[in-house]
Write an enzyme that holds these catalytic residues in place. Structure first.
Site, short mmCIF file in Angstrom:
data_model
loop_
_atom_site.label_atom_id
_atom_site.label_comp_id
_atom_site.label_asym_id
_atom_site.label_seq_id
_atom_site.Cartn_x
_atom_site.Cartn_y
_atom_site.Cartn_z
N HIS A 120 0.80 -1.22 0.00
CA HIS A 120 0.00 0.00 0.00
C HIS A 120 0.83 1.27 0.00
O HIS A 120 0.30 2.35 0.12
CB HIS A 120 -0.97 -0.01 1.19
CG HIS A 120 -0.35 -0.45 2.47
ND1 HIS A 120 0.45 0.36 3.23
CD2 HIS A 120 -0.36 -1.65 3.08
CE1 HIS A 120 0.88 -0.31 4.28
NE2 HIS A 120 0.40 -1.54 4.20
N CYS A 121 2.16 1.14 -0.14
CA CYS A 121 3.05 2.31 -0.19
C CYS A 121 3.54 2.52 -1.60
O CYS A 121 3.83 1.59 -2.32
CB CYS A 121 4.27 2.10 0.74
SG CYS A 121 3.86 2.18 2.47
N MET A 122 3.63 3.78 -1.98
CA MET A 122 4.14 4.13 -3.32
C MET A 122 5.63 3.91 -3.39
O MET A 122 6.35 4.01 -2.50
CB MET A 122 3.83 5.59 -3.65
CG MET A 122 2.37 5.86 -3.71
SD MET A 122 1.76 4.98 -5.11
CE MET A 122 0.34 5.88 -5.51
#
Length: 108
Positions: free
Chosen positions: A106-108
């Site tokens: 869920h992290c860029m």
């Protein structure tokens, strides 16, 4: 481990390929690559992130991490301000990285 050896153990996002080689010394080296010096407060969060990963087989999103910190470490540490003070570039991403875990999905 020498820094050149360590870099060979990282994926393209700078996370350990093999979490089983993780040590506190490696965590410190990873943080130093990002110009951060880990303190006992950092390691407290890293341990908690590792525990959550062991329980769920996933890295926790920010809200869940804050909630679990509040439950396990207390009200004064269970807030995003505390986490951003420790990991200014992104608490979930960098705590996971230094804990030897994969980059959170869920992290860029």
């Amino acid at each position: 481990m020498e820094i050149d050896q360590l870099k060979k153990q990282l994926d393209s996002d700078g996370h350990l390929i093999d979490a089983s080689i993780w040590t506190e010394a490696i965590a410190q080296q990873l943080a130093e690559l990002d110009a951060l010096n880990l303190t006992p407060e950092h390691f407290e969060i890293l341990k908690l992130v590792q525990d959550l990963y062991a329980e769920t087989h996933d890295t926790p999103p920010m809200r869940l991490l804050v909630k679990q910190i509040k439950i396990r470490l207390g009200e004064e540490k269970g807030n995003s301000r505390h986490l951003y003070r420790l990991f200014p570039e992104g608490p979930v991403r960098y705590a996971s990285k230094y804990a030897g875990l994969p980059k959170p999905a869920h992290c860029m």
